[in-house]
Scaffold this motif. Structure first.
Motif, PDB file in Angstrom:
ATOM      1  N   VAL A  86       0.860  -1.178   0.000  1.00 19.87           N
ATOM      2  CA  VAL A  86       0.000   0.000   0.000  1.00 19.87           C
ATOM      3  C   VAL A  86       0.900   1.232   0.000  1.00 19.87           C
ATOM      4  O   VAL A  86       1.684   1.443   0.927  1.00 19.87           O
ATOM      5  N   LEU A  87       0.798   2.030  -1.045  1.00 15.81           N
ATOM      6  CA  LEU A  87       1.702   3.152  -1.269  1.00 15.81           C
ATOM      7  C   LEU A  87       1.055   4.477  -0.919  1.00 15.81           C
ATOM      8  O   LEU A  87      -0.169   4.602  -0.908  1.00 15.81           O
ATOM      9  N   ALA A  88       1.876   5.475  -0.666  1.00 16.92           N
ATOM     10  CA  ALA A  88       1.400   6.838  -0.492  1.00 16.92           C
ATOM     11  C   ALA A  88       1.033   7.408  -1.854  1.00 16.92           C
ATOM     12  O   ALA A  88       1.499   6.934  -2.892  1.00 16.92           O
ATOM     13  N   ALA A  89       0.201   8.447  -1.858  1.00 14.07           N
ATOM     14  CA  ALA A  89      -0.257   9.038  -3.122  1.00 14.07           C
ATOM     15  C   ALA A  89       0.917   9.485  -3.983  1.00 14.07           C
ATOM     16  O   ALA A  89       0.921   9.276  -5.210  1.00 14.07           O
ATOM     17  N   LYS A  90       1.931  10.093  -3.390  1.00 12.82           N
ATOM     18  CA  LYS A  90       3.073  10.569  -4.176  1.00 12.82           C
ATOM     19  C   LYS A  90       3.843   9.406  -4.811  1.00 12.82           C
ATOM     20  O   LYS A  90       4.369   9.532  -5.912  1.00 12.82           O
ATOM     21  N   GLU A  91       3.875   8.262  -4.138  1.00 12.80           N
ATOM     22  CA  GLU A  91       4.546   7.080  -4.692  1.00 12.80           C
ATOM     23  C   GLU A  91       3.748   6.521  -5.866  1.00 12.80           C
ATOM     24  O   GLU A  91       4.323   6.101  -6.881  1.00 12.80           O
ATOM     25  N   VAL A  92       2.413   6.499  -5.724  1.00 14.63           N
ATOM     26  CA  VAL A  92       1.555   6.034  -6.815  1.00 14.63           C
ATOM     27  C   VAL A  92       1.745   6.919  -8.038  1.00 14.63           C
ATOM     28  O   VAL A  92       1.952   6.438  -9.161  1.00 14.63           O
ATOM     29  N   ASN A  93       1.689   8.235  -7.843  1.00 15.15           N
ATOM     30  CA  ASN A  93       1.847   9.170  -8.955  1.00 15.15           C
ATOM     31  C   ASN A  93       3.206   9.024  -9.623  1.00 15.15           C
ATOM     32  O   ASN A  93       3.319   9.067 -10.855  1.00 15.15           O
ATOM     33  N   LEU A  95       5.110   6.351  -9.794  1.00 20.72           N
ATOM     34  CA  LEU A  95       5.159   5.120 -10.572  1.00 20.72           C
ATOM     35  C   LEU A  95       4.418   5.255 -11.895  1.00 20.72           C
ATOM     36  O   LEU A  95       4.872   4.774 -12.935  1.00 20.72           O
ATOM     37  N   VAL A  96       3.263   5.912 -11.854  1.00 19.46           N
ATOM     38  CA  VAL A  96       2.496   6.101 -13.086  1.00 19.46           C
ATOM     39  C   VAL A  96       3.307   6.941 -14.070  1.00 19.46           C
ATOM     40  O   VAL A  96       3.404   6.614 -15.268  1.00 19.46           O
ATOM     41  N   ARG A  97       3.925   8.030 -13.584  1.00 23.14           N
ATOM     42  CA  ARG A  97       4.732   8.886 -14.463  1.00 23.14           C
ATOM     43  C   ARG A  97       5.902   8.124 -15.063  1.00 23.14           C
ATOM     44  O   ARG A  97       6.186   8.233 -16.254  1.00 23.14           O
ATOM     45  N   ARG A  98       6.561   7.342 -14.239  1.00 26.17           N
ATOM     46  CA  ARG A  98       7.770   6.662 -14.680  1.00 26.17           C
ATOM     47  C   ARG A  98       7.471   5.471 -15.585  1.00 26.17           C
ATOM     48  O   ARG A  98       8.174   5.240 -16.566  1.00 26.17           O
ATOM     49  N   ARG A  99       6.422   4.705 -15.272  1.00 28.18           N
ATOM     50  CA  ARG A  99       6.159   3.472 -16.009  1.00 28.18           C
ATOM     51  C   ARG A  99       5.195   3.670 -17.178  1.00 28.18           C
ATOM     52  O   ARG A  99       5.419   3.143 -18.271  1.00 28.18           O
ATOM     53  N   LEU A 100       4.101   4.377 -16.947  1.00 25.42           N
ATOM     54  CA  LEU A 100       3.118   4.546 -18.017  1.00 25.42           C
ATOM     55  C   LEU A 100       3.413   5.757 -18.896  1.00 25.42           C
ATOM     56  O   LEU A 100       3.059   5.779 -20.073  1.00 25.42           O
ATOM     57  N   ARG A 101       3.977   6.810 -18.284  1.00 24.95           N
ATOM     58  CA  ARG A 101       4.304   8.052 -18.992  1.00 24.95           C
ATOM     59  C   ARG A 101       3.070   8.708 -19.596  1.00 24.95           C
ATOM     60  O   ARG A 101       3.118   9.325 -20.659  1.00 24.95           O
ATOM     61  N   ARG A 102       1.980   8.559 -18.919  1.00 18.45           N
ATOM     62  CA  ARG A 102       0.701   9.179 -19.290  1.00 18.45           C
ATOM     63  C   ARG A 102      -0.232   9.020 -18.109  1.00 18.45           C
ATOM     64  O   ARG A 102       0.104   8.373 -17.123  1.00 18.45           O
ATOM     65  N   LYS A 103      -1.412   9.629 -18.198  1.00 15.69           N
ATOM     66  CA  LYS A 103      -2.401   9.480 -17.140  1.00 15.69           C
ATOM     67  C   LYS A 103      -2.943   8.053 -17.109  1.00 15.69           C
ATOM     68  O   LYS A 103      -3.107   7.415 -18.149  1.00 15.69           O
ATOM     69  N   LEU A 104      -3.207   7.556 -15.907  1.00 14.43           N
ATOM     70  CA  LEU A 104      -3.879   6.271 -15.739  1.00 14.43           C
ATOM     71  C   LEU A 104      -5.376   6.542 -15.721  1.00 14.43           C
ATOM     72  O   LEU A 104      -5.854   7.300 -14.874  1.00 14.43           O
ATOM     73  N   VAL A 105      -6.110   5.956 -16.647  1.00 17.52           N
ATOM     74  CA  VAL A 105      -7.525   6.286 -16.839  1.00 17.52           C
ATOM     75  C   VAL A 105      -8.414   5.274 -16.126  1.00 17.52           C
ATOM     76  O   VAL A 105      -8.300   4.055 -16.351  1.00 17.52           O
ATOM     77  N   VAL A 106      -9.296   5.791 -15.269  1.00 16.46           N
ATOM     78  CA  VAL A 106     -10.219   4.955 -14.497  1.00 16.46           C
ATOM     79  C   VAL A 106     -11.645   5.384 -14.775  1.00 16.46           C
ATOM     80  O   VAL A 106     -11.974   6.571 -14.694  1.00 16.46           O
ATOM     81  N   VAL A 107     -12.502   4.419 -15.100  1.00 13.17           N
ATOM     82  CA  VAL A 107     -13.935   4.670 -15.260  1.00 13.17           C
ATOM     83  C   VAL A 107     -14.658   3.898 -14.163  1.00 13.17           C
ATOM     84  O   VAL A 107     -14.410   2.702 -13.969  1.00 13.17           O
ATOM     85  N   TYR A 138      -5.509  12.139  -7.244  1.00 12.55           N
ATOM     86  CA  TYR A 138      -4.201  11.695  -7.720  1.00 12.55           C
ATOM     87  C   TYR A 138      -3.880  12.402  -9.043  1.00 12.55           C
ATOM     88  O   TYR A 138      -4.619  12.258 -10.023  1.00 12.55           O
ATOM     89  N   ARG A 139      -2.776  13.118  -9.080  1.00  9.19           N
ATOM     90  CA  ARG A 139      -2.442  13.938 -10.244  1.00  9.19           C
ATOM     91  C   ARG A 139      -2.277  13.124 -11.521  1.00  9.19           C
ATOM     92  O   ARG A 139      -2.558  13.614 -12.616  1.00  9.19           O
ATOM     93  N   GLU A 140      -1.811  11.901 -11.390  1.00  8.57           N
ATOM     94  CA  GLU A 140      -1.547  11.089 -12.573  1.00  8.57           C
ATOM     95  C   GLU A 140      -2.700  10.174 -12.945  1.00  8.57           C
ATOM     96  O   GLU A 140      -2.548   9.284 -13.777  1.00  8.57           O
ATOM     97  N   VAL A 237      -1.864   0.608  -9.604  1.00  8.30           N
ATOM     98  CA  VAL A 237      -0.510   0.910 -10.069  1.00  8.30           C
ATOM     99  C   VAL A 237       0.348  -0.345 -10.048  1.00  8.30           C
ATOM    100  O   VAL A 237       1.256  -0.514 -10.874  1.00  8.30           O
ATOM    101  N   HIS A 238       0.077  -1.254  -9.133  1.00 13.22           N
ATOM    102  CA  HIS A 238       0.787  -2.536  -9.094  1.00 13.22           C
ATOM    103  C   HIS A 238       0.441  -3.371 -10.327  1.00 13.22           C
ATOM    104  O   HIS A 238       1.323  -3.947 -10.975  1.00 13.22           O
ATOM    105  N   ALA A 239      -0.850  -3.440 -10.656  1.00 16.11           N
ATOM    106  CA  ALA A 239      -1.297  -4.275 -11.766  1.00 16.11           C
ATOM    107  C   ALA A 239      -0.988  -3.662 -13.127  1.00 16.11           C
ATOM    108  O   ALA A 239      -0.702  -4.389 -14.087  1.00 16.11           O
ATOM    109  N   LEU A 240      -1.043  -2.328 -13.217  1.00 14.54           N
ATOM    110  CA  LEU A 240      -0.907  -1.666 -14.508  1.00 14.54           C
ATOM    111  C   LEU A 240       0.472  -1.064 -14.753  1.00 14.54           C
ATOM    112  O   LEU A 240       0.867  -0.863 -15.898  1.00 14.54           O
ATOM    113  N   ALA A 241       1.200  -0.766 -13.685  1.00 17.29           N
ATOM    114  CA  ALA A 241       2.500  -0.114 -13.857  1.00 17.29           C
ATOM    115  C   ALA A 241       3.545  -0.681 -12.914  1.00 17.29           C
ATOM    116  O   ALA A 241       4.532  -0.041 -12.610  1.00 17.29           O
TER     117      ALA A 241
END
Length: 252
Positions: A86-93, A95-107, A138-140, A237-241
């Motif tokens: 379980v990560l802090a919000a800044k850690e999640v963001n 990881l998304v920036r570094r691995r996906l290099r775009r916004k993670l889209v959730v519906v 979450y910014r990302e 972020v674990h599953a997607l990035a």
């Protein structure tokens, strides 16, 4: 060696349990006798009615207290172990920036006739729950909350249009297993509409889901009661990035 335990009531290992239920009978002494008969058939001996109250014409609510002889093998219990930190919000963001290099889209949505948005709003909305802000903070992340009573075809269409990485569905209405029927319908619709490479992560949550049934219901993850936005964000972020990134099919 397995760890065997008994229920605890007044003293350790006394086997005492408390049970509540409703019977379709008028509130009187015969009703209490019926409640005790049910308790005995369920293995409570001795048992006593500690509370009874009429809850309508011809219905009575009971609380029964009594002893059972059943044992519990704690080591035989099966649960879904959390396989991600379980990560802090800044850690999640980060990881998304570094691995996906775009916004993670959730519906997200409540599907079928379910109009209870408390669960999905607690996870998605900025206000969140229990002091944790929701995924909108979450910014990302880019979050689309479709609200309540969303038809499955509409959810699939919107998820495809948004190129969603993940679809979060909350189900609170559980009469006649509506939550399970709706989830199976949703997972089947996504499998039919989208190829595996473009299919979003399917995540469902609600108080009556069995977390062990994800594969049976055709979804990637089930979250039960008490789930927080940070847990969901960390899973996504674990599953997607994470270490095994589920890359999106190239845009086009």
């Amino acid at each position: 060696m397995s760890r065997i335990v008994r229920p605890y009531g007044d003293t350790t290992g006394d086997g005492m349990v408390q049970l509540s239920f409703t019977l379709p009978v008028a509130s009187d002494r015969r009703a209490e006798g019926a409640a005790l008969q049910l308790a005995a058939k369920m293995g409570m001996d001795p048992a006593m009615v500690v509370h009874s109250r009429p809850i309508g014409d011809g219905y009575t609510f009971f609380v029964v207290y009594g002893r059972v002889n059943h044992l519990v093998d704690v080591d035989a219990v099966q649960v879904v172990e959390r396989d991600f930190p379980v990560l802090a919000a800044k850690e999640v963001n980060a990881l998304v920036r570094r691995r996906l290099r775009r916004k993670l889209v959730v519906v997200g949505a409540c599907i079928g006739t379910d109009a209870h948005t408390v669960g999905i709003d607690a996870i998605l909305n900025v206000k969140g729950i229990a002091g944790e802000k929701g995924l909108e903070s979450y910014r990302e992340f880019r979050v689309v909350n479709m609200g309540a009573q969303v038809g499955v075809p509409d959810l699939v269409e919107r998820a495809a249009a948004e190129r969603a990485d993940a679809v979060l569905v909350s189900q609170v209405v559980t009469q006649r297993d509506a939550h399970m029927h709706n989830t199976r319908e949703m997972s089947a619709a996504f499998r039919e509409a989208l190829p595996a490479g473009r299919r979003p992560l399917l995540v469902v949550g609600g108080p009556r889901f069995d977390e062990l049934m994800a594969a049976e219901l055709g979804v990637d993850r089930i979250f039960g009661r008490g789930t927080t936005p940070r847990e969901v964000a960390s899973y996504l972020v674990h599953a997607l990035a994470g270490g095994t990134v589920r890359e999106k099919v190239a845009a086009g």
